[in-house]
Design an enzyme around this catalytic site. Structure first.
Site, PDB file in Angstrom:
ATOM      1  N   ALA A  62       0.787  -1.265  -0.014  1.00 14.64           N
ATOM      2  CA  ALA A  62       0.011   0.142   0.066  1.00 14.64           C
ATOM      3  C   ALA A  62       0.702   1.228  -0.106  1.00 14.64           C
ATOM      4  O   ALA A  62       0.575   2.153  -0.832  1.00 14.64           O
ATOM      5  CB  ALA A  62      -0.894   0.086   1.280  1.00 14.64           C
ATOM      6  N   TYR A  63       1.751   1.227   0.804  1.00 14.27           N
ATOM      7  CA  TYR A  63       2.637   2.549   0.903  1.00 14.27           C
ATOM      8  C   TYR A  63       3.569   2.778  -0.409  1.00 14.27           C
ATOM      9  O   TYR A  63       3.580   3.890  -0.850  1.00 14.27           O
ATOM     10  CB  TYR A  63       3.583   2.362   2.164  1.00 14.27           C
ATOM     11  CG  TYR A  63       4.931   3.335   2.063  1.00 14.27           C
ATOM     12  CD1 TYR A  63       4.617   4.443   2.985  1.00 14.27           C
ATOM     13  CD2 TYR A  63       6.146   2.895   1.895  1.00 14.27           C
ATOM     14  CE1 TYR A  63       5.682   5.403   2.762  1.00 14.27           C
ATOM     15  CE2 TYR A  63       7.180   3.680   1.926  1.00 14.27           C
ATOM     16  CZ  TYR A  63       6.981   5.084   2.711  1.00 14.27           C
ATOM     17  OH  TYR A  63       7.958   6.054   2.512  1.00 14.27           O
ATOM     18  N   ALA A  64       4.207   1.835  -0.719  1.00 17.39           N
ATOM     19  CA  ALA A  64       4.995   2.024  -1.866  1.00 17.39           C
ATOM     20  C   ALA A  64       4.180   2.097  -3.184  1.00 17.39           C
ATOM     21  O   ALA A  64       4.841   2.843  -3.991  1.00 17.39           O
ATOM     22  CB  ALA A  64       5.919   0.507  -2.184  1.00 17.39           C
TER      23      ALA A  64
ATOM     24  N   MET B  19       1.531   3.805  -3.409  1.00 18.44           N
ATOM     25  CA  MET B  19       1.211   5.565  -3.285  1.00 18.44           C
ATOM     26  C   MET B  19       2.462   6.191  -3.706  1.00 18.44           C
ATOM     27  O   MET B  19       2.275   7.397  -4.528  1.00 18.44           O
ATOM     28  CB  MET B  19       0.793   5.996  -1.778  1.00 18.44           C
ATOM     29  CG  MET B  19      -0.498   5.381  -1.372  1.00 18.44           C
ATOM     30  SD  MET B  19      -2.075   5.594  -2.547  1.00 18.44           S
ATOM     31  CE  MET B  19      -2.147   3.879  -3.244  1.00 18.44           C
ATOM     32  N   LYS B  20       3.670   5.823  -3.292  1.00 17.08           N
ATOM     33  CA  LYS B  20       4.803   6.589  -3.915  1.00 17.08           C
ATOM     34  C   LYS B  20       5.147   6.442  -5.132  1.00 17.08           C
ATOM     35  O   LYS B  20       5.744   7.202  -5.891  1.00 17.08           O
ATOM     36  CB  LYS B  20       6.075   5.876  -3.035  1.00 17.08           C
ATOM     37  CG  LYS B  20       6.007   6.455  -1.361  1.00 17.08           C
ATOM     38  CD  LYS B  20       5.851   7.947  -1.393  1.00 17.08           C
ATOM     39  CE  LYS B  20       6.268   8.138   0.222  1.00 17.08           C
ATOM     40  NZ  LYS B  20       6.063   9.420   0.493  1.00 17.08           N
TER      41      LYS B  20
END
Length: 254
Positions: A158-160, A162-163
């Site tokens: 999820a985090y990556a 978005m990046k």
């Protein structure tokens, strides 16, 4: 110095990479407006350190997940700048604020994804959009990405993701804002020894050893490794750099 009296706004500037970037910008002769989410004391400590170095600094509370708060935040900042500099404008925007989520893809919840979208994509998108009216022509935007957008490690889907979206957004911003002389770049740190994500990179020996083993330069990254590059991108020396993804990872997973 070409950066004298220039002003940078740094989100999430009270700790970690944001703190280091704020201090590095001040060393370049740039005044700093930084934001914090909840820890006002940490933010005031950074402000005091910057002022002690001879530059000006202010701190404001901001939750970058809350788009509805952006107008009030920018009103506070620009009214302060108008009063003390004679202009509401600033020169650089560093989109740094963020949190992480560590969860296997199969177990990631909708709430976690929504939080990552709001924090790392929607917040960055609309804060930058709303700031454009006050960003001086010839200025710069630095978006903070992650090495995890290039290489994958289980638990960061999820985090990556978005990046990865931020890196694409950076290209479009660079293209569309180029007519104003505004440069837009993404900085992608590797694993850094901060309290981000619970501080595992810094505090867990097994994690620390693993990162060293997959990093060409053989150590874990430090905040000082990142902030100086962010500051460099806000100087005239970087005037011909835009639309770039600059990974600062010591050669992780080459």
């Amino acid at each position: 110095m070409e950066t004298k009296n220039k002003i940078a706004v740094v989100t999430g500037g009270s700790r970690g990479l944001g703190r280091n970037a704020s201090l590095a910008l001040a060393k370049k002769g740039i005044d700093v407006v930084l934001t914090y989410h909840s820890n006002k004391q940490d933010a005031e400590n950074v402000v005091s350190e910057i002022r002690a170095s001879g530059r000006k600094a202010e701190a404001y509370q901001l939750d970058t997940r809350n788009v509805q708060s952006f107008d009030h935040f920018l009103q506070q900042v620009t009214e302060h700048l108008q009063t003390y500099t004679g202009s509401p404008n600033f020169d650089y925007l560093i989109n740094n604020a963020g949190t992480g989520v560590h969860a296997a893809f199969a177990e990631t919840t909708e709430a976690q994804v929504d939080d990552m979208i709001n924090t790392h994509y929607k917040g960055v998108f609309f804060l930058t959009q709303k700031a454009l009216a006050y960003l001086n022509d010839g200025g710069a935007i630095v978006n903070i990405s992650t090495g995890l957008a290039r290489f994958s490690m289980p638990g960061f889907a999820a985090y990556a993701s978005m990046k990865g979206a931020i890196e694409t957004l950076t290209l479009y911003q660079a293209k569309e804002l180029g007519a104003r002389g505004i440069r837009v770049n993404a900085v992608a740190p590797g694993a850094i020894a901060t309290d981000f994500g619970g501080g595992a990179t810094r505090d867990v020996p097994e994690v620390n050893s693993f990162i060293k083993s997959v990093t060409a330069l053989g150590r874990v990254g430090q905040p000082d490794d990142i902030g100086s590059v962010v500051a460099f991108l806000c100087t005239d020396e970087a005037r011909w750099i835009t639309g770039q993804r600059i990974e600062i990872s010591g050669g992780m997973n080459l």
